[in-house]
Design an enzyme around this catalytic site. Structure first.
Site, PDB file in Angstrom:
ATOM      1  N   HIS A   1      -1.385   0.117  -9.796  1.00 19.48           N
ATOM      2  CA  HIS A   1      -1.967  -0.814  -8.822  1.00 19.48           C
ATOM      3  C   HIS A   1      -2.567  -2.027  -9.546  1.00 19.48           C
ATOM      4  O   HIS A   1      -3.773  -2.302  -9.458  1.00 19.48           O
ATOM      5  CB  HIS A   1      -3.027  -0.110  -7.975  1.00 19.48           C
ATOM      6  CG  HIS A   1      -3.276  -0.800  -6.665  1.00 19.48           C
ATOM      7  ND1 HIS A   1      -3.682  -0.138  -5.528  1.00 19.48           N
ATOM      8  CD2 HIS A   1      -3.173  -2.106  -6.292  1.00 19.48           C
ATOM      9  CE1 HIS A   1      -3.823  -0.985  -4.533  1.00 19.48           C
ATOM     10  NE2 HIS A   1      -3.512  -2.195  -4.970  1.00 19.48           N
TER      11      HIS A   1
ATOM     12  N   GLU B   1      -3.967   7.487  -5.479  1.00 14.08           N
ATOM     13  CA  GLU B   1      -3.886   6.782  -6.753  1.00 14.08           C
ATOM     14  C   GLU B   1      -5.005   7.278  -7.669  1.00 14.08           C
ATOM     15  O   GLU B   1      -6.165   7.164  -7.293  1.00 14.08           O
ATOM     16  CB  GLU B   1      -4.028   5.267  -6.541  1.00 14.08           C
ATOM     17  CG  GLU B   1      -2.851   4.664  -5.806  1.00 14.08           C
ATOM     18  CD  GLU B   1      -3.020   3.193  -5.486  1.00 14.08           C
ATOM     19  OE1 GLU B   1      -2.064   2.579  -5.009  1.00 14.08           O
ATOM     20  OE2 GLU B   1      -4.133   2.649  -5.688  1.00 14.08           O
TER      21      GLU B   1
ATOM     22  N   ARG C   1       0.852  -1.188   0.000  1.00  8.63           N
ATOM     23  CA  ARG C   1       0.000   0.000   0.000  1.00  8.63           C
ATOM     24  C   ARG C   1       0.884   1.232   0.000  1.00  8.63           C
ATOM     25  O   ARG C   1       1.972   1.247   0.588  1.00  8.63           O
ATOM     26  CB  ARG C   1      -0.915   0.026   1.236  1.00  8.63           C
ATOM     27  CG  ARG C   1      -2.079  -0.946   1.188  1.00  8.63           C
ATOM     28  CD  ARG C   1      -3.121  -0.520   0.157  1.00  8.63           C
ATOM     29  NE  ARG C   1      -4.320  -1.350   0.196  1.00  8.63           N
ATOM     30  CZ  ARG C   1      -4.509  -2.440  -0.535  1.00  8.63           C
ATOM     31  NH1 ARG C   1      -3.546  -2.849  -1.366  1.00  8.63           N
ATOM     32  NH2 ARG C   1      -5.635  -3.126  -0.452  1.00  8.63           N
TER      33      ARG C   1
END
Length: 271
Positions: A237, A218, A189
């Site tokens: 991601h 993000e 993370r």
């Protein structure tokens, strides 16, 4: 929930008095207030194991891409301004290097299995030491103190859950402990790393490079300094982003929802 949406807060829970279960995609649950959900009698499930193989693959891909400067190499190869390939354009070897894995859960262990094939020396730091036979299977050495791992590793890979204990686990002090030739890889993370400290470390060459599948937020603002550095690779991601895995994630979420509605034991219930 997909990509942490919809946001489950008190207002949503009050508006859905018959809610029985929240099925969240992926392994991370840092976006959920488990105490709040429990107080409303709502169960929670995730999909912890199905994502591990693909995420471990991506961790290795980021390591290889960063060490061999694949993004820069691609840009050079396709640039209309390129007239020749410089002979002194060099990357860093992965085979035989030391990999430090912070977080030796399912994903971290799968990374170690892959790294063994590259004849890497594997160090790991975890809340609990793995069984001796598990360590032997991948040739991993336990570091009780994270400092020892940081000081010895050529590559430091983060595969921890985001908790209050791991929030900004890697900050200015930890980055300064790393080798100036080391690369930081984050597949956990974004908030596990102090991004301001990381930018400073990369700019000042405290560490050599970073390869990140996760950031905070993000996506990053388009003017963020991480986006301007040549010694950084960022992916959107995509740790679990393969067709098969995403399909299985959906299937597991559906199974958990059906079980929750039927009053049956919930697969992968988060307690």
């Amino acid at each position: 929930m997909w990509y942490h949406k919809p946001v489950v807060n008190k207002e949503l829970l009050q508006s859905l008095p018959n809610l029985k279960i929240v099925a969240s995609s992926g392994v991370g649950i840092d976006h959920l207030d488990l105490n709040l959900l429990s107080s409303y009698g709502v169960k929670v499930s995730n999909t912890p194991f199905v994502v591990s193989t693909d995420t471990a693959d991506l961790g290795m891909a980021l390591m290889l891409a960063s060490s061999r400067r694949l993004v820069e190499g691609y840009e050079m190869a396709v640039s209309p301004d390129t007239e020749y390939f410089p002979a002194d354009w060099l990357g860093t070897e992965v085979s035989g290097a030391t990999l430090g894995i912070v977080g030796m859960g399912t994903i971290g262990y799968k990374v170690a299995e892959r790294a063994k094939a590259f004849e890497m020396k594997i160090l790991y730091h975890n809340r609990n030491q793995r069984k001796k036979e598990e360590e032997s299977a991948v040739g991993a050495v336990y570091c009780k103190k994270i400092d020892d791992l940081l000081q010895q590793s050529d590559f430091v890979l983060l595969a921890v859950n985001l908790t209050p204990q791991t929030h900004k686990l890697i900050g200015k002090r930890e980055l300064e402990l790393m080798k100036p030739t080391a690369t930081l890889i984050n597949i956990s993370r974004g908030l596990v790393v102090d991004q301001d400290a990381l930018v400073e470390a990369l700019q000042n060459k405290t560490i050599k490079a970073a390869a990140l599948d996760v950031t905070c937020p993000e996506p990053l603002p388009r003017d963020h300094p991480l986006l301007k550095l040549k010694n950084v690779i960022i992916t959107p991601h995509i740790g679990s982003a393969t067709k098969k895995t995403r399909l299985v994630m959906m299937e597991e979420m559906s199974e958990s929802i059906q079980a929750g509605l039927a009053g049956l034991p919930v697969p992968h219930e988060v307690l």
